[in-house]
Design a protein around this motif. Structure first.
Motif, short mmCIF file in Angstrom:
data_model
loop_
_atom_site.label_atom_id
_atom_site.label_comp_id
_atom_site.label_asym_id
_atom_site.label_seq_id
_atom_site.Cartn_x
_atom_site.Cartn_y
_atom_site.Cartn_z
N GLN A 157 -9.03 -7.60 -19.23
CA GLN A 157 -9.16 -6.15 -19.20
C GLN A 157 -8.68 -5.63 -17.84
N PRO A 158 -8.20 -4.36 -17.80
CA PRO A 158 -7.77 -3.78 -16.52
C PRO A 158 -8.92 -3.70 -15.52
N VAL A 159 -8.59 -3.87 -14.25
CA VAL A 159 -9.57 -3.79 -13.17
C VAL A 159 -9.04 -2.82 -12.13
N SER A 160 -9.92 -1.96 -11.60
CA SER A 160 -9.55 -0.97 -10.58
C SER A 160 -10.25 -1.28 -9.27
N ARG A 161 -9.56 -0.97 -8.20
CA ARG A 161 -10.14 -1.16 -6.86
C ARG A 161 -9.53 -0.11 -5.94
N SER A 162 -10.33 0.34 -4.97
CA SER A 162 -9.84 1.38 -4.05
C SER A 162 -10.40 1.13 -2.66
N ASP A 163 -9.71 1.69 -1.69
CA ASP A 163 -10.13 1.60 -0.29
C ASP A 163 -9.53 2.77 0.47
N SER A 164 -10.16 3.11 1.58
CA SER A 164 -9.66 4.22 2.41
C SER A 164 -10.03 3.96 3.85
N LYS A 165 -9.28 4.56 4.75
CA LYS A 165 -9.58 4.45 6.17
C LYS A 165 -9.15 5.73 6.87
N THR A 166 -9.84 6.07 7.93
CA THR A 166 -9.52 7.24 8.73
C THR A 166 -8.67 6.82 9.92
N VAL A 167 -7.50 7.41 10.03
CA VAL A 167 -6.59 7.11 11.13
C VAL A 167 -6.98 7.94 12.34
N CYS A 168 -7.15 7.29 13.46
CA CYS A 168 -7.58 7.98 14.68
C CYS A 168 -6.56 7.77 15.79
N GLN A 174 -7.26 11.76 12.69
CA GLN A 174 -6.02 12.41 12.25
C GLN A 174 -5.96 12.62 10.75
N GLY A 175 -6.83 12.01 9.99
CA GLY A 175 -6.82 12.15 8.55
C GLY A 175 -7.05 10.80 7.88
N SER A 206 0.18 10.09 10.38
CA SER A 206 0.98 8.88 10.58
C SER A 206 1.71 8.53 9.28
N ASN A 207 2.82 7.83 9.43
CA ASN A 207 3.58 7.37 8.28
C ASN A 207 3.10 5.98 7.84
N VAL A 208 3.18 5.71 6.55
CA VAL A 208 3.01 4.37 6.02
C VAL A 208 4.41 3.80 5.83
N ASP A 209 4.76 2.82 6.66
CA ASP A 209 6.14 2.31 6.67
C ASP A 209 6.54 1.69 5.34
N GLU A 210 5.71 0.80 4.81
CA GLU A 210 6.05 0.11 3.58
C GLU A 210 4.79 -0.41 2.91
N VAL A 211 4.93 -0.76 1.65
CA VAL A 211 3.85 -1.36 0.88
C VAL A 211 4.36 -2.71 0.37
N SER A 212 3.56 -3.73 0.52
CA SER A 212 3.96 -5.07 0.09
C SER A 212 2.87 -5.69 -0.80
N GLY A 288 2.78 2.63 13.92
CA GLY A 288 2.09 2.73 15.20
C GLY A 288 1.14 1.58 15.44
N CYS A 289 0.12 1.84 16.27
CA CYS A 289 -0.81 0.79 16.65
C CYS A 289 -2.02 0.71 15.73
N HIS A 290 -1.95 1.35 14.58
CA HIS A 290 -3.08 1.34 13.65
C HIS A 290 -3.08 0.05 12.84
N SER A 291 -4.28 -0.40 12.47
CA SER A 291 -4.39 -1.58 11.63
C SER A 291 -3.99 -1.24 10.20
N ASN A 292 -3.45 -2.22 9.51
CA ASN A 292 -2.97 -2.00 8.15
C ASN A 292 -4.13 -1.95 7.15
N MET A 293 -3.83 -1.46 5.96
CA MET A 293 -4.80 -1.45 4.87
C MET A 293 -4.49 -2.60 3.93
N ASP A 294 -5.53 -3.37 3.59
CA ASP A 294 -5.35 -4.54 2.74
C ASP A 294 -6.34 -4.51 1.58
#
Length: 435
Positions: A157-168, A174-175, A206-212, A288-294
């Motif tokens: 069955q399909p599974v959903s997952r989400s995450d968020s972070k505040t860029v400072c 900053q959002g 900030s920009n998100v350079d790429e998604v892998s 930039g110097c922000h940590s990535n989202m995984d």
């Protein structure tokens, strides 16, 4: 005098019958006690450990190295092929002794890495009284297919997952950047594609350079003596990248990560010294110097497709179990067994019976593997069938729309509508895209 084992190279299914023959050549009459065959299977791990010890004489700490090992016996039994009661004479001549034995069910697959192995074999012994015995040993491969029909329906069955972070930046928010990901299921067979639908919402400056996204295999090897330790090796079997999204933008992605049909996927469920697991890992690379989202999903890999997944678009039929054991590579050096020899039976008063032809051999009793033109493995349903009314709107997207409805002229502009083009603030994103 000599003895030599001949049998099919395999791999042999766990729980199935294995057949072969032992060829004994006597140049003269020999006194023997018997001819027996030992069937064995074991797993072993070993590496060098070290500890710091204080030397009272030198008043210094010294490093002491010592072996760390793990051993576990999987199968061990004997078959008497000839004799066994008293002594008798045999020869001269060439004699063949066929043998058949049943492998226990649920054996772990043959396996080898840099830290140890799971290995199966047979050893023949011609017992000579008061003299050196004649022996021969041969290893063979065992395959233990994982049947996805034994897995719960939740795995399909399909599974959903989400995450968020505040860029400072300098302690100033900053959002928020949010990831919402849906995966079509969590159990696959080699040759299928892992299908992901992702919504990336960037409400920051900030920009998100790429998604892998990548498909990873993790193998844990364990030792037990003189104490417990483990080592983990990781192998990347698939990697893809997509362009990112600019500040105050949103993008949606239809992703597919293939499960390589020829990659090694051994069944180690019954092993006590090895563990194997698989992950699909998604990363949003923030500028930039922000940590990535995984985000990651644990998935299961099997060899026999679930009946609910069979449909009108099957993959090419899989004959035998070749996908379980690929050609030898530097990362996975599998043991190589001896080739099968042609039938030779020269007769004699004590010769063994004729070795059965392949057409006379019983079929393996292990679980069937998908074969034939009308069966096989199929791709899972696409998202239109999973979501007939359209893909669900992500929570991050709804939050972004709510924020836009409260924006005024002196506040930050709302995100542009989602299009196939990149946002204006991310004009150079195409240079990061990789096909």
């Amino acid at each position: 005098m000599s003895c030599k084992i001949f049998m099919d190279r395999g791999p042999h299914l766990s729980g199935a019958a294995v057949q072969g023959r032992l060829e004994c050549v006597f140049h003269k009459s020999e006194k023997i006690r018997g001819i027996k065959l030992r069937v064995f299977g074991d797993e072993r791990t070993e590496w060098i450990g070290s500890e710091q010890h204080y030397d009272e004489v030198t008043k210094r700490y010294e490093t002491i190295s010592f072996p760390l090992t793990g051993d576990n016996n999987l199968i061990d039994f004997e078959l008497m092929l000839f004799g066994g009661v008293g002594e008798t004479h045999l020869g001269p001549g060439t004699f063949n002794y066929p043998f058949t034995f049943q492998l226990p069910p649920n054996l772990p697959s043959s396996f080898m890495n840099n830290h140890g192995y799971i290995r199966y074999g047979v050893k023949a012994v011609v017992d000579i009284p008061w003299a050196m015995d004649y022996e021969d040993k041969m290893y063979f491969e065992v395959a233990s297919p994982v049947d996805l029909n034994t897995f719960p329906m939740e795995c399909f069955q399909p599974v959903s997952r989400s995450d968020s972070k505040t860029v400072c930046c300098w302690c100033c928010a900053q959002g928020e950047i949010s990831l919402d990901i849906n995966i079509n299921k969590t159990a696959f067979v080699p040759g299928e594609n892992v299908k992901l639908f992702m919504t990336l919402t960037n409400m920051s400056n900030s920009n998100v350079d790429e998604v892998s996204a990548k498909f990873m295999q993790y193998v844990k090897s364990k030792v037990e003596h003189p104490h417990y330790e483990h080592k983990e090796d990781q192998y990347e079997f698939g990697f893809k990248t997509w362009s990112g999204v600019g500040a105050h933008g949103e993008n949606q992605y239809d992703m597919e990560i293939p499960i390589p049909p020829q990659a090694p996927f051994p069944n180690l469920n019954r092993s006590s010294l090895f563990e194997i697991s698989y992950d699909v890992e998604i990363c949003a690379n923030i500028d930039g110097c922000h940590s990535n989202m995984d985000l990651s999903f644990s998935i299961e890999i099997g060899h026999i497709q679930h009946q609910s997944q069979l449909g009108s678009n099957p993959l090419p039929p899989v004959e035998g179990i070749a996908p379980v054991y690929p050609p030898t590579t530097s990362g996975y050096p599998y043991p190589i067994s001896q080739p099968t020899a042609p039938l030779v039976n020269t007769g004699g008063p004590n010769a063994g019976t004729q070795y059965p032809q392949p057409s006379q051999m019983p079929q393996p009793s292990g679980p069937p593997y998908p074969t034939g033109s009308n069966t096989g493995v199929v791709l899972p349903p696409d998202y239109q069938s999973v979501y007939p009314t359209g893909r669900p709107e992500s929570s991050s997207s709804m939050k972004m729309k709510a924020a836009e409805s409260h924006n005024h002229g002196d506040e930050a502009p709302s995100a542009p509508p989602t299009t196939d083009d990149l946002p204006p603030s991310y004009e150079d994103a195409s240079k990061f895209e990789k096909k």
